[in-house]
Design a protein around this motif. Sequence first.
Motif, PDB file in Angstrom:
ATOM      1  N   ARG A   1       0.867  -1.312  -0.084  1.00  0.00           N
ATOM      2  CA  ARG A   1       0.056   0.043  -0.099  1.00  0.00           C
ATOM      3  C   ARG A   1       0.850   1.373  -0.039  1.00  0.00           C
ATOM      4  NH1 ARG A   1      -3.178  -1.717   5.187  1.00  0.00           N
ATOM      5  NH2 ARG A   1      -1.133  -2.101   5.763  1.00  0.00           N
ATOM      6  N   TRP A   2       1.922   1.114   0.628  1.00  0.00           N
ATOM      7  CA  TRP A   2       2.882   2.399   0.587  1.00  0.00           C
ATOM      8  C   TRP A   2       3.954   2.174  -0.366  1.00  0.00           C
ATOM      9  CZ3 TRP A   2       2.941   6.797   3.175  1.00  0.00           C
ATOM     10  CH2 TRP A   2       2.436   7.114   4.235  1.00  0.00           C
ATOM     11  N   GLY A   3       4.215   0.739  -0.809  1.00  0.00           N
ATOM     12  CA  GLY A   3       5.255   0.653  -1.989  1.00  0.00           C
ATOM     13  C   GLY A   3       4.777   1.202  -3.196  1.00  0.00           C
ATOM     14  N   MET A   4       3.491   1.535  -3.498  1.00  0.00           N
ATOM     15  CA  MET A   4       3.137   1.726  -4.770  1.00  0.00           C
ATOM     16  C   MET A   4       3.160   3.355  -5.095  1.00  0.00           C
ATOM     17  SD  MET A   4       1.709  -0.754  -6.373  1.00  0.00           S
ATOM     18  CE  MET A   4       0.325  -0.331  -7.494  1.00  0.00           C
ATOM     19  N   PHE A   5       3.484   3.934  -3.737  1.00  0.00           N
ATOM     20  CA  PHE A   5       3.838   5.494  -4.197  1.00  0.00           C
ATOM     21  C   PHE A   5       5.212   5.791  -4.485  1.00  0.00           C
ATOM     22  CE2 PHE A   5       0.351   5.821  -0.870  1.00  0.00           C
ATOM     23  CZ  PHE A   5      -0.586   6.643  -1.660  1.00  0.00           C
ATOM     24  N   TYR A   6       6.000   4.756  -4.350  1.00  0.00           N
ATOM     25  CA  TYR A   6       7.416   5.117  -4.492  1.00  0.00           C
ATOM     26  C   TYR A   6       7.966   5.418  -5.919  1.00  0.00           C
ATOM     27  CZ  TYR A   6      12.589   5.023  -3.786  1.00  0.00           C
ATOM     28  OH  TYR A   6      13.880   5.314  -3.839  1.00  0.00           O
TER      29      TYR A   6
ATOM     30  N   GLY B   1       9.274  -4.941 -10.535  1.00  0.00           N
ATOM     31  CA  GLY B   1       8.847  -3.597 -10.713  1.00  0.00           C
ATOM     32  C   GLY B   1       9.969  -2.663 -11.644  1.00  0.00           C
ATOM     33  N   LEU B   2      11.203  -2.923 -11.260  1.00  0.00           N
ATOM     34  CA  LEU B   2      12.275  -2.461 -12.210  1.00  0.00           C
ATOM     35  C   LEU B   2      12.316  -3.207 -13.457  1.00  0.00           C
ATOM     36  CD1 LEU B   2      15.359  -2.794  -9.580  1.00  0.00           C
ATOM     37  CD2 LEU B   2      13.914  -0.682 -10.223  1.00  0.00           C
ATOM     38  N   THR B   3      11.912  -4.362 -13.672  1.00  0.00           N
ATOM     39  CA  THR B   3      11.809  -4.762 -15.086  1.00  0.00           C
ATOM     40  C   THR B   3      10.637  -4.216 -15.942  1.00  0.00           C
ATOM     41  OG1 THR B   3      12.748  -7.046 -14.542  1.00  0.00           O
ATOM     42  CG2 THR B   3      11.880  -7.191 -16.319  1.00  0.00           C
ATOM     43  N   PHE B   4       9.448  -4.386 -15.240  1.00  0.00           N
ATOM     44  CA  PHE B   4       8.455  -3.808 -16.059  1.00  0.00           C
ATOM     45  C   PHE B   4       8.313  -2.097 -16.313  1.00  0.00           C
ATOM     46  CE2 PHE B   4       5.840  -7.622 -14.844  1.00  0.00           C
ATOM     47  CZ  PHE B   4       5.406  -7.866 -15.698  1.00  0.00           C
ATOM     48  N   GLY B   5       9.103  -1.472 -15.265  1.00  0.00           N
ATOM     49  CA  GLY B   5       9.338  -0.303 -15.386  1.00  0.00           C
ATOM     50  C   GLY B   5      10.171   0.171 -16.300  1.00  0.00           C
ATOM     51  N   LEU B   6      11.342  -0.438 -16.801  1.00  0.00           N
ATOM     52  CA  LEU B   6      12.216  -0.256 -17.794  1.00  0.00           C
ATOM     53  C   LEU B   6      11.492  -0.703 -19.326  1.00  0.00           C
ATOM     54  CD1 LEU B   6      15.887  -1.399 -16.524  1.00  0.00           C
ATOM     55  CD2 LEU B   6      14.974   0.858 -16.834  1.00  0.00           C
ATOM     56  N   LEU B   7      10.683  -1.684 -19.143  1.00  0.00           N
ATOM     57  CA  LEU B   7      10.165  -2.130 -20.406  1.00  0.00           C
ATOM     58  C   LEU B   7       9.097  -0.976 -20.790  1.00  0.00           C
ATOM     59  CD1 LEU B   7       9.552  -5.955 -19.843  1.00  0.00           C
ATOM     60  CD2 LEU B   7      11.263  -4.788 -21.630  1.00  0.00           C
ATOM     61  N   PHE B   8       8.291  -0.438 -20.001  1.00  0.00           N
ATOM     62  CA  PHE B   8       7.237   0.465 -20.253  1.00  0.00           C
ATOM     63  C   PHE B   8       7.939   1.683 -20.362  1.00  0.00           C
ATOM     64  CE2 PHE B   8       2.649  -1.075 -18.714  1.00  0.00           C
ATOM     65  CZ  PHE B   8       3.255  -2.427 -19.033  1.00  0.00           C
ATOM     66  N   GLY B   9       9.084   2.088 -19.685  1.00  0.00           N
ATOM     67  CA  GLY B   9       9.786   3.287 -20.042  1.00  0.00           C
ATOM     68  C   GLY B   9      10.227   3.408 -21.227  1.00  0.00           C
ATOM     69  N   ILE B  10      10.790   2.260 -21.766  1.00  0.00           N
ATOM     70  CA  ILE B  10      11.183   2.232 -23.270  1.00  0.00           C
ATOM     71  C   ILE B  10      10.042   2.590 -24.198  1.00  0.00           C
ATOM     72  CG2 ILE B  10      12.404   0.823 -24.888  1.00  0.00           C
ATOM     73  CD1 ILE B  10      14.199  -0.544 -22.681  1.00  0.00           C
ATOM     74  N   LEU B  11       9.312   1.862 -23.913  1.00  0.00           N
ATOM     75  CA  LEU B  11       7.963   1.994 -24.632  1.00  0.00           C
ATOM     76  C   LEU B  11       7.383   3.423 -24.870  1.00  0.00           C
ATOM     77  CD1 LEU B  11       5.654   0.576 -26.360  1.00  0.00           C
ATOM     78  CD2 LEU B  11       4.397   0.181 -24.486  1.00  0.00           C
ATOM     79  N   GLY B  12       7.575   3.834 -23.594  1.00  0.00           N
ATOM     80  CA  GLY B  12       6.714   5.435 -23.289  1.00  0.00           C
ATOM     81  C   GLY B  12       7.793   6.361 -23.987  1.00  0.00           C
ATOM     82  N   ASN B  13       9.039   5.893 -23.975  1.00  0.00           N
ATOM     83  CA  ASN B  13       9.950   6.919 -24.766  1.00  0.00           C
ATOM     84  C   ASN B  13       9.766   6.892 -26.545  1.00  0.00           C
ATOM     85  OD1 ASN B  13      12.187   8.751 -24.749  1.00  0.00           O
ATOM     86  ND2 ASN B  13      13.625   7.238 -25.629  1.00  0.00           N
ATOM     87  N   TYR B  14       9.615   5.788 -26.813  1.00  0.00           N
ATOM     88  CA  TYR B  14       9.222   5.413 -28.143  1.00  0.00           C
ATOM     89  C   TYR B  14       7.852   6.264 -28.696  1.00  0.00           C
ATOM     90  CZ  TYR B  14       7.942   3.042 -32.565  1.00  0.00           C
ATOM     91  OH  TYR B  14       7.436   2.848 -33.943  1.00  0.00           O
ATOM     92  N   LEU B  15       6.938   5.847 -27.846  1.00  0.00           N
ATOM     93  CA  LEU B  15       5.614   6.722 -28.184  1.00  0.00           C
ATOM     94  C   LEU B  15       5.711   8.137 -28.211  1.00  0.00           C
ATOM     95  CD1 LEU B  15       3.038   4.431 -26.253  1.00  0.00           C
ATOM     96  CD2 LEU B  15       3.279   4.665 -28.681  1.00  0.00           C
ATOM     97  N   GLU B  16       6.520   8.686 -27.134  1.00  0.00           N
ATOM     98  CA  GLU B  16       6.732  10.296 -27.267  1.00  0.00           C
ATOM     99  C   GLU B  16       7.611  10.585 -28.415  1.00  0.00           C
ATOM    100  OE1 GLU B  16       8.754  13.587 -24.241  1.00  0.00           O
ATOM    101  OE2 GLU B  16       9.388  11.450 -24.010  1.00  0.00           O
ATOM    102  N   LYS B  17       8.509   9.894 -28.862  1.00  0.00           N
ATOM    103  CA  LYS B  17       9.337  10.378 -29.813  1.00  0.00           C
ATOM    104  C   LYS B  17       8.431  10.388 -31.145  1.00  0.00           C
ATOM    105  CE  LYS B  17      13.818   9.578 -28.088  1.00  0.00           C
ATOM    106  NZ  LYS B  17      14.976  10.274 -28.549  1.00  0.00           N
TER     107      LYS B  17
ATOM    108  N   VAL C   1       4.150   3.864 -14.643  1.00  0.00           N
ATOM    109  CA  VAL C   1       3.372   2.861 -14.877  1.00  0.00           C
ATOM    110  C   VAL C   1       3.673   1.433 -14.709  1.00  0.00           C
ATOM    111  CG1 VAL C   1       1.615   2.178 -16.625  1.00  0.00           C
ATOM    112  CG2 VAL C   1       1.846   4.305 -16.233  1.00  0.00           C
ATOM    113  N   GLY C   2       4.807   1.314 -15.452  1.00  0.00           N
ATOM    114  CA  GLY C   2       5.550  -0.187 -15.586  1.00  0.00           C
ATOM    115  C   GLY C   2       6.004  -0.617 -13.943  1.00  0.00           C
ATOM    116  N   MET C   3       6.550   0.485 -13.085  1.00  0.00           N
ATOM    117  CA  MET C   3       6.896   0.034 -11.765  1.00  0.00           C
ATOM    118  C   MET C   3       5.538  -0.348 -10.957  1.00  0.00           C
ATOM    119  SD  MET C   3      10.211   2.513 -11.128  1.00  0.00           S
ATOM    120  CE  MET C   3      10.608   1.758  -9.427  1.00  0.00           C
ATOM    121  N   ASP C   4       4.637   0.650 -11.045  1.00  0.00           N
ATOM    122  CA  ASP C   4       3.546   0.030 -10.286  1.00  0.00           C
ATOM    123  C   ASP C   4       2.838  -1.266 -11.046  1.00  0.00           C
ATOM    124  OD1 ASP C   4       3.451   2.239  -8.399  1.00  0.00           O
ATOM    125  OD2 ASP C   4       2.419   3.343  -9.861  1.00  0.00           O
TER     126      ASP C   4
END
Length: 177
Positions: free
Chosen positions: A72-77, A149-165, A119-122
Amino acid sequence: MRHKTEYKSPYAAAVWSVVLPGFGQLYNKDYVIGFVLLGFEFLINLNSNLNIALVHSFNGDFALAHSVVDYRWGMFYPSIYAFSIWQAFNSAKAYNARTLTNMKKRRTYYTGFFIGLVVGMDFGLFWHDFPYLNHFSVLKILNIPVFSGLTFGLLFGILGNYLEKAIYRKKKIEELA
């Protein structure tokens, strides 16, 4: 006497925020937001037992890591963590644009990456104990609370960066037409 302008490295600011949220802001001399982020970091970290879970995860005791984390607290991090890195990077860019080139910075950088990271880390924290992960040996790494969380975070981050570009590129093409 000449006034020397100081260059702020956006990458150094981002790395300081990776080390501890708020340190990048202190590097940029944004003291108020830096101390606020440090306060949130300590509040969330202490209440979620995230560091204890990290120690257990690195020691290979994943069941104990699962049991000590308060999700419950970890989701804020992830939000505090990613915002701190994003804000420090873009604040340094804006500072350099203002002081060194006398221009206003007109855009932010890596917004898609950091939104995807949150989004990926959450997602990784929320679905860390998904029952189907145990059926596939390749996916067992995702059953570890912090690493999922780190794995999904990096994957979603790369996807987000691609979409932004892709969106930014499309917008630039439309402006030129």
